[in-house]
Design a protein around this motif. Structure first.
Motif, PDB file in Angstrom:
ATOM      1  N   ALA A 274       0.833  -1.207   0.000  1.00  0.00           N
ATOM      2  CA  ALA A 274       0.000   0.000   0.000  1.00  0.00           C
ATOM      3  C   ALA A 274       0.865   1.253   0.000  1.00  0.00           C
ATOM      4  CB  ALA A 274      -0.895   0.001   1.234  1.00  0.00           C
ATOM      5  N   PHE A 275       0.329   2.301  -0.599  1.00  0.00           N
ATOM      6  CA  PHE A 275       0.962   3.616  -0.538  1.00  0.00           C
ATOM      7  C   PHE A 275       0.127   4.466   0.410  1.00  0.00           C
ATOM      8  CE2 PHE A 275       3.904   6.384  -3.148  1.00  0.00           C
ATOM      9  CZ  PHE A 275       3.851   7.450  -2.285  1.00  0.00           C
ATOM     10  N   VAL A 276       0.669   4.722   1.587  1.00  0.00           N
ATOM     11  CA  VAL A 276      -0.087   5.406   2.630  1.00  0.00           C
ATOM     12  C   VAL A 276       0.610   6.707   3.008  1.00  0.00           C
ATOM     13  CG1 VAL A 276      -0.948   5.244   4.994  1.00  0.00           C
ATOM     14  CG2 VAL A 276      -0.923   3.210   3.538  1.00  0.00           C
ATOM     15  N   SER A 277      -0.144   7.799   3.019  1.00  0.00           N
ATOM     16  CA  SER A 277       0.427   9.081   3.419  1.00  0.00           C
ATOM     17  C   SER A 277      -0.073   9.475   4.800  1.00  0.00           C
ATOM     18  CB  SER A 277       0.040  10.179   2.438  1.00  0.00           C
ATOM     19  OG  SER A 277       0.749  10.020   1.247  1.00  0.00           O
ATOM     20  N   ILE A 278       0.773  10.166   5.522  1.00  0.00           N
ATOM     21  CA  ILE A 278       0.369  10.731   6.805  1.00  0.00           C
ATOM     22  C   ILE A 278       0.396  12.243   6.664  1.00  0.00           C
ATOM     23  CG2 ILE A 278       0.775  10.759   9.290  1.00  0.00           C
ATOM     24  CD1 ILE A 278       2.473   8.277   8.985  1.00  0.00           C
ATOM     25  N   LEU A 279      -0.742  12.864   6.949  1.00  0.00           N
ATOM     26  CA  LEU A 279      -0.894  14.305   6.822  1.00  0.00           C
ATOM     27  C   LEU A 279      -1.239  14.878   8.182  1.00  0.00           C
ATOM     28  CD1 LEU A 279      -3.256  15.175   3.834  1.00  0.00           C
ATOM     29  CD2 LEU A 279      -1.092  16.264   4.322  1.00  0.00           C
ATOM     30  N   GLY A 280      -0.873  16.109   8.379  1.00  0.00           N
ATOM     31  CA  GLY A 280      -1.285  16.740   9.631  1.00  0.00           C
ATOM     32  C   GLY A 280      -0.498  18.003   9.857  1.00  0.00           C
ATOM     33  N   PRO A 281      -0.963  18.838  10.793  1.00  0.00           N
ATOM     34  CA  PRO A 281      -0.254  20.082  11.072  1.00  0.00           C
ATOM     35  C   PRO A 281       1.106  19.808  11.713  1.00  0.00           C
ATOM     36  CG  PRO A 281      -1.966  19.718  12.701  1.00  0.00           C
ATOM     37  CD  PRO A 281      -2.106  18.640  11.682  1.00  0.00           C
ATOM     38  N   SER A 282       2.010  20.779  11.680  1.00  0.00           N
ATOM     39  CA  SER A 282       3.312  20.576  12.319  1.00  0.00           C
ATOM     40  C   SER A 282       3.107  20.281  13.794  1.00  0.00           C
ATOM     41  CB  SER A 282       4.204  21.807  12.214  1.00  0.00           C
ATOM     42  OG  SER A 282       3.790  22.638  11.190  1.00  0.00           O
ATOM     43  N   GLY A 283       3.895  19.386  14.307  1.00  0.00           N
ATOM     44  CA  GLY A 283       3.809  19.055  15.717  1.00  0.00           C
ATOM     45  C   GLY A 283       2.770  17.995  16.020  1.00  0.00           C
ATOM     46  N   CYS A 284       2.205  17.356  14.975  1.00  0.00           N
ATOM     47  CA  CYS A 284       1.202  16.323  15.252  1.00  0.00           C
ATOM     48  C   CYS A 284       1.863  14.963  15.438  1.00  0.00           C
ATOM     49  CB  CYS A 284       0.160  16.261  14.142  1.00  0.00           C
ATOM     50  SG  CYS A 284       0.792  15.570  12.606  1.00  0.00           S
ATOM     51  N   GLY A 285       3.168  14.913  15.291  1.00  0.00           N
ATOM     52  CA  GLY A 285       3.877  13.663  15.553  1.00  0.00           C
ATOM     53  C   GLY A 285       3.966  12.746  14.353  1.00  0.00           C
ATOM     54  N   LYS A 286       3.656  13.261  13.153  1.00  0.00           N
ATOM     55  CA  LYS A 286       3.660  12.371  11.983  1.00  0.00           C
ATOM     56  C   LYS A 286       5.050  11.844  11.664  1.00  0.00           C
ATOM     57  CE  LYS A 286       3.267  16.263   8.683  1.00  0.00           C
ATOM     58  NZ  LYS A 286       3.461  17.391   9.624  1.00  0.00           N
ATOM     59  N   SER A 287       6.073  12.711  11.797  1.00  0.00           N
ATOM     60  CA  SER A 287       7.437  12.225  11.557  1.00  0.00           C
ATOM     61  C   SER A 287       7.866  11.253  12.647  1.00  0.00           C
ATOM     62  CB  SER A 287       8.419  13.398  11.489  1.00  0.00           C
ATOM     63  OG  SER A 287       8.232  14.122  10.296  1.00  0.00           O
TER      64      SER A 287
ATOM     65  N   SER B  47      -4.156  14.842  14.048  1.00  0.00           N
ATOM     66  CA  SER B  47      -4.312  16.130  14.726  1.00  0.00           C
ATOM     67  C   SER B  47      -3.315  16.164  15.873  1.00  0.00           C
ATOM     68  CB  SER B  47      -5.740  16.297  15.231  1.00  0.00           C
ATOM     69  OG  SER B  47      -6.060  15.229  16.100  1.00  0.00           O
ATOM     70  N   ARG B  48      -3.089  17.340  16.403  1.00  0.00           N
ATOM     71  CA  ARG B  48      -2.008  17.452  17.394  1.00  0.00           C
ATOM     72  C   ARG B  48      -2.547  17.713  18.803  1.00  0.00           C
ATOM     73  NH1 ARG B  48       0.527  23.070  15.249  1.00  0.00           N
ATOM     74  NH2 ARG B  48      -1.372  24.265  15.352  1.00  0.00           N
ATOM     75  N   SER B  49      -1.622  17.681  19.736  1.00  0.00           N
ATOM     76  CA  SER B  49      -1.864  17.961  21.168  1.00  0.00           C
ATOM     77  C   SER B  49      -3.017  17.164  21.730  1.00  0.00           C
ATOM     78  CB  SER B  49      -2.138  19.439  21.446  1.00  0.00           C
ATOM     79  OG  SER B  49      -1.413  20.265  20.633  1.00  0.00           O
ATOM     80  N   PRO B  50      -2.884  15.901  21.984  1.00  0.00           N
ATOM     81  CA  PRO B  50      -1.735  15.076  21.614  1.00  0.00           C
ATOM     82  C   PRO B  50      -1.889  14.562  20.194  1.00  0.00           C
ATOM     83  CG  PRO B  50      -3.304  13.767  22.837  1.00  0.00           C
ATOM     84  CD  PRO B  50      -3.897  15.136  22.726  1.00  0.00           C
ATOM     85  N   GLY B  51      -0.781  14.139  19.587  1.00  0.00           N
ATOM     86  CA  GLY B  51      -0.800  13.602  18.236  1.00  0.00           C
ATOM     87  C   GLY B  51      -1.632  12.337  18.169  1.00  0.00           C
ATOM     88  N   SER B  52      -2.684  12.389  17.358  1.00  0.00           N
ATOM     89  CA  SER B  52      -3.523  11.206  17.250  1.00  0.00           C
ATOM     90  C   SER B  52      -4.114  11.148  15.839  1.00  0.00           C
ATOM     91  CB  SER B  52      -4.647  11.248  18.291  1.00  0.00           C
ATOM     92  OG  SER B  52      -5.296  12.495  18.214  1.00  0.00           O
ATOM     93  N   ILE B  53      -4.646   9.970  15.501  1.00  0.00           N
ATOM     94  CA  ILE B  53      -5.227   9.828  14.175  1.00  0.00           C
ATOM     95  C   ILE B  53      -6.637  10.381  14.196  1.00  0.00           C
ATOM     96  CG2 ILE B  53      -6.031   8.177  12.450  1.00  0.00           C
ATOM     97  CD1 ILE B  53      -3.680   6.401  13.245  1.00  0.00           C
ATOM     98  N   LYS B  54      -6.889  11.324  13.296  1.00  0.00           N
ATOM     99  CA  LYS B  54      -8.197  11.967  13.270  1.00  0.00           C
ATOM    100  C   LYS B  54      -9.124  11.219  12.333  1.00  0.00           C
ATOM    101  CE  LYS B  54     -10.099  16.437  13.437  1.00  0.00           C
ATOM    102  NZ  LYS B  54     -10.477  17.536  12.574  1.00  0.00           N
ATOM    103  N   GLU B  55      -8.609  10.877  11.191  1.00  0.00           N
ATOM    104  CA  GLU B  55      -9.445  10.232  10.187  1.00  0.00           C
ATOM    105  C   GLU B  55      -8.559   9.503   9.190  1.00  0.00           C
ATOM    106  OE1 GLU B  55     -13.823  11.248   9.020  1.00  0.00           O
ATOM    107  OE2 GLU B  55     -12.520  12.653  10.031  1.00  0.00           O
ATOM    108  N   ILE B  56      -9.146   8.457   8.600  1.00  0.00           N
ATOM    109  CA  ILE B  56      -8.423   7.786   7.525  1.00  0.00           C
ATOM    110  C   ILE B  56      -9.269   7.850   6.274  1.00  0.00           C
ATOM    111  CG2 ILE B  56      -7.492   5.599   6.717  1.00  0.00           C
ATOM    112  CD1 ILE B  56      -6.448   5.081   9.341  1.00  0.00           C
ATOM    113  N   VAL B  57      -8.690   8.344   5.209  1.00  0.00           N
ATOM    114  CA  VAL B  57      -9.459   8.536   3.977  1.00  0.00           C
ATOM    115  C   VAL B  57      -8.926   7.591   2.905  1.00  0.00           C
ATOM    116  CG1 VAL B  57     -10.189  10.226   2.267  1.00  0.00           C
ATOM    117  CG2 VAL B  57      -9.704  10.967   4.607  1.00  0.00           C
ATOM    118  N   ASP B  58      -9.834   6.760   2.361  1.00  0.00           N
ATOM    119  CA  ASP B  58      -9.455   5.923   1.224  1.00  0.00           C
ATOM    120  C   ASP B  58      -9.473   6.780  -0.018  1.00  0.00           C
ATOM    121  OD1 ASP B  58      -9.502   2.809   1.780  1.00  0.00           O
ATOM    122  OD2 ASP B  58     -10.923   3.806   3.131  1.00  0.00           O
TER     123      ASP B  58
END
Lengths: 260, 281
Positions: free
Chosen positions: B58-71, B233-244
């Motif tokens: 799968a090709f999966v991207s992680i998106l989110g504002p800076s500081g959401c812990g994606k890296s 989303s951030r503070s704390p970094g968590s998964i908000k939604e997953i979009v196919d």
């Protein structure tokens, strides 16, 4: 080569001739016995280098300097690299370095002589001490500055921590390390001469001071020229080596700081 | 807490009708939390109870504002960072450190400046004891694939940003990792170079079908490249939604830009990220 290029290459030579001219004129003007002219000093060089005893003395000096320098390099580079990557090592050695760094190592010579005699061991030890610190410091800085992500890339390739140290941290820090080694080389020459002035037994520094005692001022100045030339030759040779090792990190149009 | 399966046919153990093998999980992230010590006794919860499964190929991207812990999440999968809590697995095995099954590509390129382009690409293979001739042949082939034929003897300082990143991608592909971990790989590049690299990455992915975990700031980039987009989303970094992202492949940028579905994905995801922003106010 353009005229400008020729001028640029020869500019250190002009600086050298200029200094000798100033010396010549100043000496003729002052006209004191303790300040021979540049020509007199240069004329005295062949008799020193032609004398087997003097030549052996100078070679002895170079040998001690080389041993001290090589030992210092072998000790300082691994220590500096470890300090840069392992916090505990840095917190232990850094305060020690801060204390030892400003102390003139030649000032330790009397004590070292007292314990180890006036022979090779004392002199090599002083050279070692004098040279080590700048090399440790530069290796430390270079190793600390290595990009974390570069090490991560290596780790992902399956490289172990010691391998990363040897194959990533060392080459990445090499430009900085070699800058430290260049300072170390000149310091080795300085401490070599100083140690021989204190422990007067043999060596280039000893010839210099003996002739001073005997008021052979042309020999004194000739020795200064010889020692100076040694410094220039060693430095130029080292620069040649350094540039061949770290060409990848050099900015293109650099002002030459040595005779290469 | 959010448990998400990225399987499109999650109900089926196997699908005899289509004859397709059910995709197996490549990466599993279970209850992963990451707390960073900040100044003094303060600590910051960078990731809070992340649960995620990423399927093989799968090709999966992680998106989110800076500081959401994606890296940080990507680094945990890479084994570069150990999570404070929870476990991350690759092919069912808990991750304890970096390994050649997961190849990183960083925004900063992190090339070895003392090696030329070919030397960089061969490096991983040489470390693993592959013979020089074989590593070189492989390296040349990969450089051709990323469009850098003829640049073998250049040093990194002589290359543009886009070329450096091509080298970095080839260097990682060289040791054939099952998973590509891409940390804002095109973030430092200009728009034109970025588009070209996106297209080339898609080409490579179409050929090799590696699992890709791709961290980015750009919604458009995420939608264009991915099968799934994870919005954090951030503070704390968590998964908000997953979009196919249900867009046909192979994808053509020119077609997609005019495609209403593509545009809708972008608008919808941007809205999700915006809502996250409001929470902070």
């Amino acid at each position: 080569m353009t005229a400008r290029g020729v001028l640029k290459t020869l500019s250190p030579l002009f600086a050298c001739i200029g200094l000798l001219c100033v010396w010549q004129v100043a000496s003729l003007r002052l006209d004191t016995e303790s300040f021979p002219t540049a020509l007199e000093a240069i004329k005295a060089i062949p008799s020193i280098l032609g004398d087997k005893g003097s030549l052996l003395n100078i070679l002895d000096s170079i040998r001690r300097m080389a041993i001290g320098l090589v030992l210092a390099v072998m000790f300082s580079i691994p220590l500096g690299l470890l300090m840069g990557r392992i916090k505990a090592v840095a917190s232990f050695f850094n305060p020690l370095m801060m204390i030892i760094y400003p102390v003139p190592k030649a000032a330790l010579m009397p004590i070292i002589m007292l314990w180890m005699g006036v022979g090779d061991v004392s002199k090599i030890l002083v050279i070692f001490l004098g040279v080590s610190l700048p090399i440790i410091y530069h290796a430390f800085q270079g190793s600390k500055a290595v990009e974390e992500k570069m090490l991560w890339s290596g780790a992902a390739m399956g490289m172990s921590a010691p391998m990363r140290m040897l194959r990533i941290v060392l080459p990445a820090a090499l430009p900085e390390i070699l800058t430290g080694c260049r300072t170390g080389l000149v310091l080795a020459l300085i401490t070599m001469i100083t140690s021989e002035m204190i422990a007067r037994q043999s060596g280039a520094g000893n010839i210099l001071f003996n002739s001073l005692d005997m008021a052979q001022y042309d020999t004194v100045f000739a020795m200064i020229l010889i020692i100076g030339a040694m410094g220039i030759v060693f430095d130029a040779a080292f620069e040649k080596l350094r540039l061949s090792l770290v060409r990848w990190s050099q900015p293109r149009d650099d002002m030459p700081l040595s005779f290469t | 807490m959010q448990v998400v399966s990225l399987r499109s046919d999650a109900h089926a153990e196997s699908d005899p009708l289509s004859g397709r093998k059910p995709a197996s999980a490549m990466i599993e992230i279970e209850h992963v939390s990451q707390r960073f010590q900040t100044s003094g006794k303060q600590s910051h919860l960078a990731l809070s109870d992340i649960n995620l499964t990423i399927e093989d190929g799968a090709f999966v991207s992680i998106l989110g504002p800076s500081g959401c812990g994606k890296s940080t999440l990507l680094y945990i999968v890479g084994g570069f960072v150990q999570p404070t809590d929870g476990v991350a697995k690759v092919k069912g095995k808990a991750i304890t450190g970096p390994g050649p099954d997961r190849g990183p590509v960083f925004q900063e390129f992190a090339l070895f400046p003392w090696k030329n382009v070919l030397g960089n690409v061969m490096y991983g293979l040489r470390q693993q004891g592959v013979k020089k001739a074989e590593a070189e042949a492989r390296g040349r082939k990969l450089l051709e694939m990323v469009g850098l034929k003829g640049y073998e003897n250049f040093y990194p300082k002589e290359l543009s940003g886009g070329m450096k990143q091509r080298v970095a991608i080839a260097r990682t592909l060289a040791y054939d990792p099952a998973v590509l971990l891409m940390d804002e790989p095109f973030g430092a590049l200009d728009a034109h170079t970025r588009t070209r690299l996106q297209n080339d990455l898609l080409d490579i992915w179409d050929r090799q079908r590696k699992t890709v975990l791709f961290v980015t700031h750009s919604v458009e980039e995420a939608v264009y490249l991915s099968d799934k987009v994870i919005v954090m989303s951030r503070s704390p970094g968590s998964i908000k939604e997953i979009v196919d992202i249900d867009l046909p492949r192979p994808r053509k940028r020119a077609d997609l830009l005019l495609d209403a579905r593509f545009q809708k994905y972008i608008v919808d995801i941007e809205k999700m990220i915006d809502d996250g922003g409001k929470d902070d106010l």
